[in-house]
Design an enzyme around this catalytic site. Structure first.
Site, PDB file in Angstrom:
ATOM      1  N   LYS A  38       0.822  -1.208   0.000  1.00 37.22           N
ATOM      2  CA  LYS A  38       0.000   0.000   0.000  1.00 37.22           C
ATOM      3  C   LYS A  38       0.861   1.265   0.000  1.00 37.22           C
ATOM      4  O   LYS A  38       0.574   2.234   0.680  1.00 37.22           O
ATOM      5  CB  LYS A  38      -0.931  -0.010   1.215  1.00 37.22           C
ATOM      6  CG  LYS A  38      -1.865  -1.213   1.234  1.00 37.22           C
ATOM      7  CD  LYS A  38      -2.845  -1.151   2.379  1.00 37.22           C
ATOM      8  CE  LYS A  38      -3.743  -2.333   2.484  1.00 37.22           C
ATOM      9  NZ  LYS A  38      -4.364  -2.816   1.279  1.00 37.22           N
ATOM     10  N   CYS A  39       1.910   1.238  -0.801  1.00 37.41           N
ATOM     11  CA  CYS A  39       2.889   2.319  -0.839  1.00 37.41           C
ATOM     12  C   CYS A  39       2.854   2.988  -2.208  1.00 37.41           C
ATOM     13  O   CYS A  39       2.489   2.353  -3.198  1.00 37.41           O
ATOM     14  CB  CYS A  39       4.278   1.705  -0.574  1.00 37.41           C
ATOM     15  SG  CYS A  39       5.664   2.841  -0.720  1.00 37.41           S
ATOM     16  N   GLY A  40       3.259   4.225  -2.265  1.00 34.25           N
ATOM     17  CA  GLY A  40       3.352   4.907  -3.550  1.00 34.25           C
ATOM     18  C   GLY A  40       4.335   4.223  -4.493  1.00 34.25           C
ATOM     19  O   GLY A  40       4.240   4.362  -5.711  1.00 34.25           O
ATOM     20  N   PHE A  41       5.279   3.468  -3.940  1.00 31.08           N
ATOM     21  CA  PHE A  41       6.263   2.762  -4.753  1.00 31.08           C
ATOM     22  C   PHE A  41       5.830   1.329  -5.098  1.00 31.08           C
ATOM     23  O   PHE A  41       6.551   0.618  -5.792  1.00 31.08           O
ATOM     24  CB  PHE A  41       7.622   2.718  -4.032  1.00 31.08           C
ATOM     25  CG  PHE A  41       8.239   4.077  -3.842  1.00 31.08           C
ATOM     26  CD1 PHE A  41       8.671   4.828  -4.923  1.00 31.08           C
ATOM     27  CD2 PHE A  41       8.389   4.605  -2.568  1.00 31.08           C
ATOM     28  CE1 PHE A  41       9.240   6.086  -4.752  1.00 31.08           C
ATOM     29  CE2 PHE A  41       8.950   5.857  -2.378  1.00 31.08           C
ATOM     30  CZ  PHE A  41       9.373   6.599  -3.471  1.00 31.08           C
ATOM     31  N   THR A  42       4.655   0.908  -4.629  1.00 28.89           N
ATOM     32  CA  THR A  42       4.188  -0.461  -4.867  1.00 28.89           C
ATOM     33  C   THR A  42       4.220  -0.852  -6.350  1.00 28.89           C
ATOM     34  O   THR A  42       4.551  -2.007  -6.653  1.00 28.89           O
ATOM     35  CB  THR A  42       2.786  -0.675  -4.251  1.00 28.89           C
ATOM     36  OG1 THR A  42       2.881  -0.443  -2.840  1.00 28.89           O
ATOM     37  CG2 THR A  42       2.276  -2.079  -4.488  1.00 28.89           C
TER      38      THR A  42
END
Length: 167
Positions: A38-42
């Site tokens: 659930k990360c912007g980098f996912t």
């Protein structure tokens, strides 16, 4: 595990809690990444999978990516190990190993991550992992060859990986 002298001394746990002897990867090039769903980098899962498949197509099993889920950054990996595996497979078709969720910083940091940070400090000598999707490259000799920030796209590491494979 302060007595560890190489990457191959560690035995992190897989998604079911069984030891994964990193000695099994002796002579291979390994990219270690702390991951989160659930990360912007996912979306980097897609890049990691592409690099994994492209390089393995040419170099076989001499290269592996190991993902280590971590919930220490903004609670961005809250799921169980089973949920994480399912997410990776369904959303990104991940075929590289994603191991058991770990801490990468603090007193409870996984021994492997304690060692990685000691071997290759980040910018200005900082040892802590700053965010999800930080990357460590391990050479065939079990030594850390590089460390990259979360913002570094996996595809941009292909040259460094190929250089290590050529050694």
């Amino acid at each position: 595990m302060s007595s560890a002298t190489s990457f191959y001394d560690f035995k992190p746990l897989d998604k079911k809690g069984a030891e994964v002897p990193l000695a099994d990867y002796a002579g291979k090039v390994v990219l270690i990444v702390n991951v989160a769903s659930k990360c912007g980098f996912t979306p980097q899962y897609a890049g990691l999978e592409k690099v994994y498949k492209d390089i393995r197509e040419k170099h076989g099993e001499d290269f592996v990516v190991l993902g280590f889920p971590c919930n220490q950054f903004g609670g961005q990996e809250p799921g169980s190990d089973e949920e994480i595996q399912s997410f990776c497979q369904l959303n990104y078709g991940v075929s590289f190993p994603v191991l058991k969720k770990v801490d990468v910083n603090g007193d409870g940091a996984a021994p492997l991550y304690q060692w990685l940070k000691e071997q290759q400090p980040g910018l200005m000598g900082l040892k802590r992992v700053k965010w999800n999707f930080e990357k460590f490259l391990i050479g065939k000799d079990g030594k850390v060859k590089g460390r990259w920030a979360s913002t570094t796209k996996p595809e941009s590491l292909e040259k460094a990986i190929l250089e290590e494979l050529a050694k």
